[in-house]
Scaffold this active site. Structure first.
Site, PDB file in Angstrom:
ATOM      1  N   TYR A 166      24.423 -39.824  -7.971  1.00 50.04           N
ATOM      2  CA  TYR A 166      23.135 -39.159  -8.132  1.00 50.04           C
ATOM      3  C   TYR A 166      23.273 -37.632  -8.164  1.00 50.04           C
ATOM      4  CZ  TYR A 166      18.526 -37.326  -7.089  1.00 50.04           C
ATOM      5  OH  TYR A 166      17.370 -36.590  -7.132  1.00 50.04           O
ATOM      6  N   ASP A 226      17.712 -46.235  -9.846  1.00 45.72           N
ATOM      7  CA  ASP A 226      16.374 -46.110 -10.428  1.00 45.72           C
ATOM      8  C   ASP A 226      16.222 -44.804 -11.201  1.00 45.72           C
ATOM      9  OD1 ASP A 226      14.789 -44.158  -8.215  1.00 45.72           O
ATOM     10  OD2 ASP A 226      16.469 -45.300  -7.429  1.00 45.72           O
ATOM     11  N   LYS A 231      16.974 -52.352  -2.945  1.00 41.21           N
ATOM     12  CA  LYS A 231      15.813 -51.459  -2.890  1.00 41.21           C
ATOM     13  C   LYS A 231      15.147 -51.427  -4.261  1.00 41.21           C
ATOM     14  CE  LYS A 231      14.391 -46.706  -1.996  1.00 41.21           C
ATOM     15  NZ  LYS A 231      14.879 -45.325  -1.871  1.00 41.21           N
TER      16      LYS A 231
END
Length: 519
Positions: free
Chosen positions: A265, A300, A372
């Protein structure tokens, strides 16, 4: 949820084998290097806290002073504890103060001096590791006192005003409304700070600074409401950015339960140097493993910059890589909150079936992991009625596919900062869907050769093809080519590269030694 898609076990094994092949060179790279953040984390584990009158943390001041005399490649432990053993100061804080004033010189000790410094460093850092162990035992006692229903998904809700003293009552209110996990978002830009602020903070933009004192205050507040509700309320923050290892250590010391900790990330979305990130994330995950903290990964985010259908296989590849890196660092299946998201354009035909295919694929690839599941954000338009409906479909997808960490979507998500009333409505939406559906996933069985199962197998096949390519060319090259999230991040670019060093033969890190010691 096992077997619903009838995935070929040999194909699944191949995917994991390829992920391991792609990840091994990165692990070797991480083992061979250290960073300023790793070394500062060692000082924090040894108990160094506080900041100078200019608000610069003492861990930064001490590290900078050591680096002026000793290259980073040797690490900070031997020079610092050699100075303490030599009587330069009676404790770490005094040593940091003297070093900041320029009245201490550092060296890499040899012979008996090195032996004495090694023993002193191991003892000091070991005390911090023991404190993390103690906090883990505390959590276990809470969970024994208030057992959780096995089938209930955790409702994950974000709270962050910028002011920790405003966050606390909002977090407690959210817990009373049904939230199981409180996530305190960090202030915008903190991931790019090469230091961790000190103390309780009351100013932050779109979030609250992650500090040890803020962690302590929120943990105590959630313990209070846990006693009232007779259920344990978990606390989440972010171990990412330039201070990933330090924040992970502080989370372990203050008994946080979950931390956002993704292997790529920071590289992709904050332009942090890839080598710096991989070194830092390995150490941080070793801390999380010891502390019993569940990590949340960030797949995500790929779907906010790349098309959620075309790039679905990159999410699967990242999940498999995150799994490999996490397990190599010592994390267990129950600690792998691997991420995925409900981000397909709602105007696309069959969008909900595609979402179910992707969610089921993640669920079946990682049957023991508390995945998640992230709500829609990219296609929120400001039409609150449409947004509320999308969130309802998101919650339904979670119920149908057995997701365990369900982040609460709000109808104004990604458009404006949600009001408290938006949060309350969002929690009502979650409660209604979960109560109405119950354990609906027990009855949901897509046709073996139907649209959903076929799409899931297609995504897995594309993921295997990509992993094969990464294994041949290298993960660093794949990241540099924009494979993930359409972000091109070369290995020699990005922020923080000047804080990376290849370890010398004299390098010593007592924290790594203790974390990697056989149980």
């Amino acid at each position: 949820m096992r077997g619903v898609l009838e995935l070929d076990p040999a194909v699944v094994r191949k995917a994991r084998t390829l992920a391991r092949r792609a990840g091994k060179p990165i692990v070797k790279l991480a083992q061979a290097h250290t960073t300023v953040a790793v070394e500062r984390a060692v000082l924090r584990l040894a108990g160094l806290r506080g900041a100078d009158p200019d608000t610069t943390p003492w861990v930064n001041r001490l590290l900078d002073a050591v680096r002026a005399d000793v290259p980073l490649e040797h690490g900070i432990s031997l020079p610092v504890w050699d100075a303490l053993v030599r009587g330069e100061a009676e404790d770490l804080l005094t040593l940091a103060q003297k070093a900041g004033a320029g009245s201490v010189r550092f060296r890499v000790p040899e012979g008996r001096d090195a032996v004495r410094a090694t023993a002193a460093a191991r003892k000091a850092v070991g005390a911090g590791i023991k404190q993390i162990d103690k906090r883990r035992v505390e959590r276990d006692r809470w969970l024994k006192r208030f057992p959780e229903p096995r089938e209930k998904p955790w409702i994950y809700l974000i709270v962050a005003t910028g002011d920790i003293y405003e966050d606390i009552p909002q977090a407690q209110a959210a817990a009373r409304e049904g939230a199981d996990i409180i996530a305190v978002i960090r202030s915008t830009g903190q991931s790019l700070l090469d230091f961790v602020p000190e103390g309780a903070t009351r100013e932050g933009f779109a979030g609250t600074y992650a500090t040890q004192e803020n962690f302590r205050l929120m943990r105590a507040a959630l313990d209070d409401v846990s006693r009232d509700l007779r259920r344990y309320v978990r606390l989440t923050n972010y171990a990412s950015g330039l201070c990933m290892p330090e924040i992970a250590s502080l989370a372990g010391l203050e008994r946080l339960d979950m931390m956002l900790n993704d292997s790529m990330y920071g590289i992709l979305f904050r332009d942090i140097n890839p080598i710096r990130t991989f070194v830092d994330q390995r150490f941080s995950r070793q801390i999380h493993a010891r502390a019993g903290i569940i990590i949340n990964t960030g797949e995500d985010n790929y779907l906010t910059t790349a098309d959620a259908v075309d790039a679905a296989h990159t999410v699967t590849v990242s999940q498999l890589l995150n799994e490999y890196f996490a397990k190599e660092a010592g994390l267990e299946d129950w600690q792998l909150g691997l991420g995925h998201a409900f981000e397909i354009d709602p105007d696309r035909p069959e969008s909900f079936r595609l979402e179910l295919a992707h969610a089921l694929l993640a669920r079946e690839l990682f049957p023991k992991a508390p995945l998640k599941w992230m709500p829609p954000t990219r296609h929120m338009t400001g039409d609150v009625f449409r947004g509320y409906l999308l969130d309802g479909f998101f919650n339904l997808a979670g119920a149908l596919t057995g997701q365990q960490i369900l982040l609460v979507g709000m109808m104004t998500e990604a458009v404006v900062t949600p009001w408290l009333s938006d949060r309350d409505l969002a929690l009502q939406n979650v409660r209604y869907v979960l109560n109405a559906c119950g354990n609906l996933y027990e009855d949901f069985r897509p046709t073996p050769d139907g649209f959903i199962a076929t799409r899931a197998r297609q995504v897995l096949s594309e993921a295997i093809d990509l992993l094969s390519s990464i294994g041949e060319d290298g993960l660093l090259d794949a990241i540099g080519d924009g494979t993930f999230g359409l972000m091109r991040r070369p290995a020699d670019g990005g922020k923080g590269l000047d804080g990376v060093a290849k370890k010398s033969a004299a390098y010593y890190n007592p924290a790594v030694e203790l974390l990697e010691a056989p149980a």
